[in-house]
Design an enzyme around this catalytic site. Structure first.
Site, PDB file in Angstrom:
ATOM      1  CE  LYS A   1       6.107  13.532   6.213  1.00 25.94           C
ATOM      2  NZ  LYS A   1       6.414  13.672   4.790  1.00 25.94           N
TER       3      LYS A   1
ATOM      4  CE  LYS B   1      -2.569   6.418   5.434  1.00 33.46           C
ATOM      5  NZ  LYS B   1      -1.685   5.908   4.362  1.00 33.46           N
TER       6      LYS B   1
ATOM      7  CE  LYS C   1      -0.058  10.256  -1.930  1.00 36.24           C
ATOM      8  NZ  LYS C   1       0.247   9.367  -0.786  1.00 36.24           N
TER       9      LYS C   1
ATOM     10  CB  THR D   1       4.501   0.793   5.212  1.00 34.32           C
ATOM     11  OG1 THR D   1       4.848   2.144   4.919  1.00 34.32           O
ATOM     12  CG2 THR D   1       3.048   0.549   4.887  1.00 34.32           C
TER      13      THR D   1
ATOM     14  CG  ASN E   1       8.785  -0.664   0.862  1.00 36.32           C
ATOM     15  OD1 ASN E   1       8.212  -0.903   1.910  1.00 36.32           O
ATOM     16  ND2 ASN E   1       9.904   0.027   0.823  1.00 36.32           N
TER      17      ASN E   1
ATOM     18  CB  SER F   1       7.328  10.243   6.983  1.00 33.51           C
ATOM     19  OG  SER F   1       7.720   9.607   5.800  1.00 33.51           O
TER      20      SER F   1
HETATM   21  P1  NAD Z   1       5.511  -1.343  -4.643  1.00 32.40           P
HETATM   22  O1  NAD Z   1       5.388  -0.716  -5.972  1.00 32.40           O
HETATM   23  O2  NAD Z   1       6.847  -1.538  -4.033  1.00 32.40           O
HETATM   24  O3  NAD Z   1       4.792  -2.790  -4.658  1.00 32.40           O
HETATM   25  C1  NAD Z   1       3.544  -3.032  -5.207  1.00 32.40           C
HETATM   26  C2  NAD Z   1       3.415  -4.526  -5.456  1.00 32.40           C
HETATM   27  O4  NAD Z   1       2.107  -4.820  -5.917  1.00 32.40           O
HETATM   28  C3  NAD Z   1       4.381  -5.045  -6.521  1.00 32.40           C
HETATM   29  O5  NAD Z   1       4.894  -6.292  -6.100  1.00 32.40           O
HETATM   30  C4  NAD Z   1       3.478  -5.254  -7.729  1.00 32.40           C
HETATM   31  O6  NAD Z   1       3.959  -6.258  -8.598  1.00 32.40           O
HETATM   32  C5  NAD Z   1       2.211  -5.689  -7.022  1.00 32.40           C
HETATM   33  N1  NAD Z   1       1.012  -5.609  -7.861  1.00 32.40           N
HETATM   34  C6  NAD Z   1       0.654  -4.676  -8.765  1.00 32.40           C
HETATM   35  N2  NAD Z   1      -0.513  -5.009  -9.337  1.00 32.40           N
HETATM   36  C7  NAD Z   1      -0.906  -6.167  -8.757  1.00 32.40           C
HETATM   37  C8  NAD Z   1      -2.030  -7.016  -8.915  1.00 32.40           C
HETATM   38  N3  NAD Z   1      -2.994  -6.714  -9.791  1.00 32.40           N
HETATM   39  N4  NAD Z   1      -2.110  -8.129  -8.169  1.00 32.40           N
HETATM   40  C9  NAD Z   1      -1.134  -8.440  -7.280  1.00 32.40           C
HETATM   41  N5  NAD Z   1      -0.058  -7.674  -7.081  1.00 32.40           N
HETATM   42  C10 NAD Z   1       0.056  -6.560  -7.818  1.00 32.40           C
HETATM   43  O7  NAD Z   1       4.565  -0.491  -3.683  1.00 32.40           O
HETATM   44  P2  NAD Z   1       4.561  -0.450  -2.091  1.00 32.40           P
HETATM   45  O8  NAD Z   1       5.367   0.699  -1.653  1.00 32.40           O
HETATM   46  O9  NAD Z   1       4.814  -1.808  -1.537  1.00 32.40           O
HETATM   47  O10 NAD Z   1       3.039  -0.048  -1.856  1.00 32.40           O
HETATM   48  C11 NAD Z   1       1.994  -1.006  -1.953  1.00 32.40           C
HETATM   49  C12 NAD Z   1       0.713  -0.356  -1.486  1.00 32.40           C
HETATM   50  O11 NAD Z   1       0.899   0.111  -0.150  1.00 32.40           O
HETATM   51  C13 NAD Z   1       0.263   0.864  -2.297  1.00 32.40           C
HETATM   52  O12 NAD Z   1      -1.153   0.892  -2.282  1.00 32.40           O
HETATM   53  C14 NAD Z   1       0.789   2.028  -1.491  1.00 32.40           C
HETATM   54  O13 NAD Z   1       0.048   3.214  -1.736  1.00 32.40           O
HETATM   55  C15 NAD Z   1       0.585   1.496  -0.095  1.00 32.40           C
HETATM   56  N6  NAD Z   1       1.413   2.149   0.912  1.00 32.40           N
HETATM   57  C16 NAD Z   1       2.785   2.052   0.838  1.00 32.40           C
HETATM   58  C17 NAD Z   1       3.555   2.698   1.783  1.00 32.40           C
HETATM   59  C18 NAD Z   1       5.059   2.571   1.763  1.00 32.40           C
HETATM   60  O14 NAD Z   1       5.700   3.151   2.655  1.00 32.40           O
HETATM   61  N7  NAD Z   1       5.654   1.822   0.850  1.00 32.40           N
HETATM   62  C19 NAD Z   1       2.953   3.479   2.782  1.00 32.40           C
HETATM   63  C20 NAD Z   1       1.556   3.544   2.845  1.00 32.40           C
HETATM   64  C21 NAD Z   1       0.804   2.880   1.879  1.00 32.40           C
END
Ligand code: NAD
Length: 413
Positions: free
Chosen positions: A67, A91, A103, A187, A217, A348
């Site tokens: 997954k 995880k 992935k 998350t 998010n 999920s």
């Molecule tokens: P997203 O794209 O919605 O948000 C990312 C945020 O980070 C945005 O606000 C962006 O502007 C900001 N950003 C980018 N570069 C930056 C920097 N240099 N300094 C500060 N902020 C910066 O992504 P997301 O879904 O919120 O995911 C964020 C992280 O969490 C990622 O690493 C993702 O892999 C991880 N993650 C997300 C989920 C999920 O369900 N959304 C699950 C597990 C892990």
């Protein structure tokens, strides 16, 4: 040069030292079970054909079907996809989900594609990988630059190929196509439940100050949850910059600013909110630092400046191994990604179960199940860390590895 995968594996190798395991099992986990590489060709709106590199990796399915999300990004490589698939394997084992890790990725900048081109891309991905994925084999989900709409197109394409509706082949779908309630903030909510569970022991009280890096998010939902629990969110950042307000930011106003102007920085200049350099966010005066942006954001060059007592990793791999050592020497507690951001994969998994049962759960049930899972695994990891005198990250790897090894050994040769 050390690959991303080699770097990630080092944490597993370190964990193995705390377990009495057969070294051949560790060797087996040093590379993925199966990585499929495809050329994805789509018709563009102007009539031309364009080809892109695409991958799907099933890292290890000892504990169940693999997954993991599908990412669209120009810098995606096989190494990155395999590393993320490895992290998903760990995880899912940390959370005791009956799943392995996978992935997918496409090397593309999706901002240059029209909506219909994006639909052709999503359908093309499934046409190329239809034999790899499947509800009992490998279950994709959204990741960077993919979303519920992408998953809907993919699920629909898969249904056309196999000749029957198969919602459990993909998670993160729209609710109308079998998506689960509670996936949008899962998350952040998982990380929040973990934090609240440990908060008392960690000495957190009402009014603790939090700084959040990344306001997408994960980061924005976390800000809302923290504010409603009485925390003061004193700083946030996004890709455009960072803002600071010692009295605490108004999260509703932050969301509105982000919505209206595309960045939280537009709030600077009013209500005691000042702009700070993006790099300063990790070193502001606070009790809790939430990392919700990208990988490697806390590194050897800035780890010593962190003032928070606790770091919550919502992003994947936001702290480098070198920075981990510095934070440890400063007694800063890190709630590690493979546990702290696992709420997303947990919900999920709930979606997959609901699709298979044809029975859809109320939001209260989803929250209650997620809370129980985060608390049970959090408590077990904390106990393991205390018992072995290791960090929470190492303890999470130890528990994951022991579960994976148990499944491998149970299967025999
Ligand atoms: P997203 O794209 O919605 O948000 C990312 C945020 O980070 C945005 O606000 C962006 O502007 C900001 N950003 C980018 N570069 C930056 C920097 N240099 N300094 C500060 N902020 C910066 O992504 P997301 O879904 O919120 O995911 C964020 C992280 O969490 C990622 O690493 C993702 O892999 C991880 N993650 C997300 C989920 C999920 O369900 N959304 C699950 C597990 C892990």
């Amino acid at each position: 040069m050390t690959s991303k995968l080699e770097k990630a594996l080092a944490r597993l190798v370190a964990a193995a030292k705390h377990l009495n395991i057969d070294t051949t099992i560790l060797e087996r986990l040093e590379f993925p079970q199966e990585t499929t590489h495809a050329r994805l060709t789509i018709r563009m709106d102007d009539g031309s054909l364009k080809s892109f590199r695409a991958w799907r990796c099933r890292y290890d399915d000892s504990r169940g079907p693999t997954k993991g999300g599908i990412r669209y990004h120009p810098s995606v490589t096989a190494d990155e996809v395999e590393t993320l698939a490895f992290l998903m394997t760990v995880k899912c084992a940390v959370m005791n989900l009956p799943l392995g890790g996978g992935k997918g990725g496409v090397q593309i900048d999706p901002r240059h594609l029209s909506k219909i081109e994006l639909e052709r891309l999503a359908r093309g991905y499934v046409q190329n990988f239809a034999k790899v994925i499947g509800p009992n084999r490998d279950i994709p989900a959204p990741d960077v630059n993919t979303n519920a709409m992408t998953m809907a197109w993919m699920a629909d394409e898969y249904a056309s190929i196999v000749g029957e509706r198969t919602p459990a082949v993909i998670t993160g779908k729209p609710i109308s196509l079998g998506g689960s309630l509670g996936r949008d903030d899962a998350t952040a909510r998982g990380g929040y439940y973990l934090l609240q569970f440990l908060a008392k022991g960690l000495g957190f009280t009402q009014g603790a100050r939090a700084a959040i890096q990344g306001f997408g998010n994960a980061g924005s939902h976390m800000a809302q949850l923290l504010e409603s629990a009485g925390y003061k969110v004193v700083a946030v950042s996004d890709s455009k910059g960072a803002i600071y307000c010692p009295a605490g930011l108004d999260i509703k106003k932050l969301n509105a600013a982000k919505e209206r102007n595309g960045s939280v920085t537009k709030l600077a200049g009013s209500d005691g909110v000042s702009r700070i350099a993006a790099g300063e966010l990790v070193s502001v005066e606070c009790d809790l630092l939430v990392l919700a942006a990208l990988e490697d954001m806390v590194h050897a060059g800035n780890a010593a400046n962190v003032k928070a007592a606790i770091i919550l990793e919502l992003a994947n791999s936001p702290i480098t191994p070198e920075a981990d050592e510095i934070l440890k020497s400063k007694n800063i507690i890190v709630l590690p990604d493979i546990l702290a951001n696992a709420g997303g994969v947990a919900v999920s998994y709930f979606e997959w179960v609901q699709n298979r049962q044809g029975d859809y759960w109320a939001i209260e049930d989803i929250h209650a199940r997620l809370k129980t899972m985060m608390e049970e695994e959090g408590a077990a990891i904390l106990a393991c860390a205390k018992d072995k005198n290791i960090t929470l990250r190492s303890a999470a790897y130890v528990r994951a590895l022991s579960r994976i090894v148990e499944a491998i050994e149970a299967k025999g040769t």
